[in-house]
Structures are given as structure tokens and as C-alpha cells.
Design a protein around this motif. Sequence first.
Motif, PDB file in Angstrom:
ATOM      1  N   ALA A  81       0.833  -1.207   0.000  1.00 37.50           N
ATOM      2  CA  ALA A  81       0.000   0.000   0.000  1.00 37.50           C
ATOM      3  C   ALA A  81       0.869   1.259   0.000  1.00 37.50           C
ATOM      4  O   ALA A  81       0.574   2.230  -0.708  1.00 37.50           O
ATOM      5  CB  ALA A  81      -0.937  -0.001   1.207  1.00 37.50           C
ATOM      6  N   LEU A  82       1.942   1.242   0.772  1.00 35.42           N
ATOM      7  CA  LEU A  82       2.833   2.400   0.806  1.00 35.42           C
ATOM      8  C   LEU A  82       3.537   2.613  -0.530  1.00 35.42           C
ATOM      9  O   LEU A  82       3.692   3.756  -0.984  1.00 35.42           O
ATOM     10  CB  LEU A  82       3.856   2.250   1.930  1.00 35.42           C
ATOM     11  N   GLU A  83       3.949   1.536  -1.179  1.00 35.55           N
ATOM     12  CA  GLU A  83       4.602   1.659  -2.481  1.00 35.55           C
ATOM     13  C   GLU A  83       3.633   2.194  -3.536  1.00 35.55           C
ATOM     14  O   GLU A  83       4.006   3.012  -4.369  1.00 35.55           O
ATOM     15  CB  GLU A  83       5.189   0.326  -2.926  1.00 35.55           C
ATOM     16  N   ILE A  84       2.396   1.719  -3.492  1.00 40.58           N
ATOM     17  CA  ILE A  84       1.386   2.227  -4.433  1.00 40.58           C
ATOM     18  C   ILE A  84       1.132   3.703  -4.187  1.00 40.58           C
ATOM     19  O   ILE A  84       1.037   4.493  -5.132  1.00 40.58           O
ATOM     20  CB  ILE A  84       0.089   1.396  -4.320  1.00 40.58           C
ATOM     21  N   ARG A  85       1.042   4.082  -2.920  1.00 41.01           N
ATOM     22  CA  ARG A  85       0.860   5.499  -2.602  1.00 41.01           C
ATOM     23  C   ARG A  85       2.028   6.322  -3.105  1.00 41.01           C
ATOM     24  O   ARG A  85       1.855   7.384  -3.706  1.00 41.01           O
ATOM     25  CB  ARG A  85       0.713   5.693  -1.095  1.00 41.01           C
ATOM     26  N   ASN A  86       3.260   5.829  -2.894  1.00 40.24           N
ATOM     27  CA  ASN A  86       4.444   6.561  -3.343  1.00 40.24           C
ATOM     28  C   ASN A  86       4.450   6.730  -4.860  1.00 40.24           C
ATOM     29  O   ASN A  86       4.789   7.802  -5.372  1.00 40.24           O
ATOM     30  CB  ASN A  86       5.713   5.849  -2.887  1.00 40.24           C
ATOM     31  N   LYS A  87       4.077   5.681  -5.592  1.00 38.62           N
ATOM     32  CA  LYS A  87       4.025   5.767  -7.054  1.00 38.62           C
ATOM     33  C   LYS A  87       2.952   6.742  -7.507  1.00 38.62           C
ATOM     34  O   LYS A  87       3.137   7.490  -8.471  1.00 38.62           O
ATOM     35  CB  LYS A  87       3.782   4.391  -7.676  1.00 38.62           C
ATOM     36  N   ALA A  88       1.818   6.762  -6.829  1.00 45.47           N
ATOM     37  CA  ALA A  88       0.754   7.702  -7.177  1.00 45.47           C
ATOM     38  C   ALA A  88       1.198   9.140  -6.937  1.00 45.47           C
ATOM     39  O   ALA A  88       0.932  10.031  -7.753  1.00 45.47           O
ATOM     40  CB  ALA A  88      -0.507   7.390  -6.377  1.00 45.47           C
ATOM     41  N   VAL A  89       1.897   9.380  -5.840  1.00 50.10           N
ATOM     42  CA  VAL A  89       2.401  10.725  -5.548  1.00 50.10           C
ATOM     43  C   VAL A  89       3.441  11.139  -6.585  1.00 50.10           C
ATOM     44  O   VAL A  89       3.429  12.270  -7.080  1.00 50.10           O
ATOM     45  CB  VAL A  89       2.976  10.806  -4.116  1.00 50.10           C
ATOM     46  N   GLU A  90       4.325  10.216  -6.953  1.00 53.63           N
ATOM     47  CA  GLU A  90       5.321  10.510  -7.985  1.00 53.63           C
ATOM     48  C   GLU A  90       4.657  10.841  -9.314  1.00 53.63           C
ATOM     49  O   GLU A  90       5.069  11.779 -10.012  1.00 53.63           O
ATOM     50  CB  GLU A  90       6.269   9.323  -8.173  1.00 53.63           C
ATOM     51  N   ALA A  91       3.636  10.081  -9.680  1.00 53.22           N
ATOM     52  CA  ALA A  91       2.921  10.340 -10.933  1.00 53.22           C
ATOM     53  C   ALA A  91       2.241  11.702 -10.898  1.00 53.22           C
ATOM     54  O   ALA A  91       2.285  12.458 -11.872  1.00 53.22           O
ATOM     55  CB  ALA A  91       1.903   9.238 -11.192  1.00 53.22           C
ATOM     56  N   TYR A  92       1.626  12.046  -9.767  1.00 52.46           N
ATOM     57  CA  TYR A  92       0.992  13.353  -9.617  1.00 52.46           C
ATOM     58  C   TYR A  92       2.020  14.471  -9.747  1.00 52.46           C
ATOM     59  O   TYR A  92       1.787  15.464 -10.434  1.00 52.46           O
ATOM     60  CB  TYR A  92       0.284  13.438  -8.267  1.00 52.46           C
ATOM     61  N   GLN A  93       3.172  14.310  -9.109  1.00 59.68           N
ATOM     62  CA  GLN A  93       4.210  15.330  -9.183  1.00 59.68           C
ATOM     63  C   GLN A  93       4.741  15.465 -10.610  1.00 59.68           C
ATOM     64  O   GLN A  93       5.006  16.591 -11.059  1.00 59.68           O
ATOM     65  CB  GLN A  93       5.356  14.989  -8.232  1.00 59.68           C
TER      66      GLN A  93
END
Length: 100
Positions: A81-93
Motif C-alpha cells: 500500500a505504501l509503495e502504491i501510494r508513493n508511485k501515485a504521488v510521484e505520478a501526480y508530481q
Amino acid sequence: MINNNVVNGLTLSERGQGYNQSLSQVKENKFGTYLKNAIDEVNSAQVQSTEATQKLLNGQEIELHDVMITAQKASITMQAALEIRNKAVEAYQEVMRMQV
């Protein structure tokens, strides 16, 4: 004379707009539902791990390996879940850095 573009009191363009709005709501609901279910699964794994640990500490009938397995499952689901969140934040940025 009856206007062929009027169906059930709505023009075809009005019906199309309503369809697009309902389609976007369905997509939002599906994503929201998927996200909620994923978070619920992570929470469920954490709760199961806590319950198994408490049973072991209280001396109830539970095997040590069962406690360790539930703890590892909870840990892995949380890490995922944390890795998915991190990837989503990276994509947003990355999207925010794009020039229009």
C-alpha cells in the motif's frame, strides 16, 4: 409536427450530457470503491495480526507460526500500500511538472 430530436422531453444533446455525467460518476465510484476496498483489506490484515498476537500473549490456543504468518501478511500488505501510494504521488508530481 413532432421534433425528431426530442425524446422523452429531452433533446439528444441533453441526453448525451446526462450520459457523460453518469458515466463519469460510475468511473469515480468504481475507483473510489476500489480504493476503499484496498484500504479495508490492509486494515483487516493489521487487525488480524493484532488479534493473533493478543491471543498468543494471553495464552490462548494459537500456534506461533500462525501469529508470524499473519504478522508477515499484514506487513507485506502495508508495504504494498505504501509503495502504491508513493508511485501515485510521484505520478501526480510528474503531471504537475508538465508544461502546458
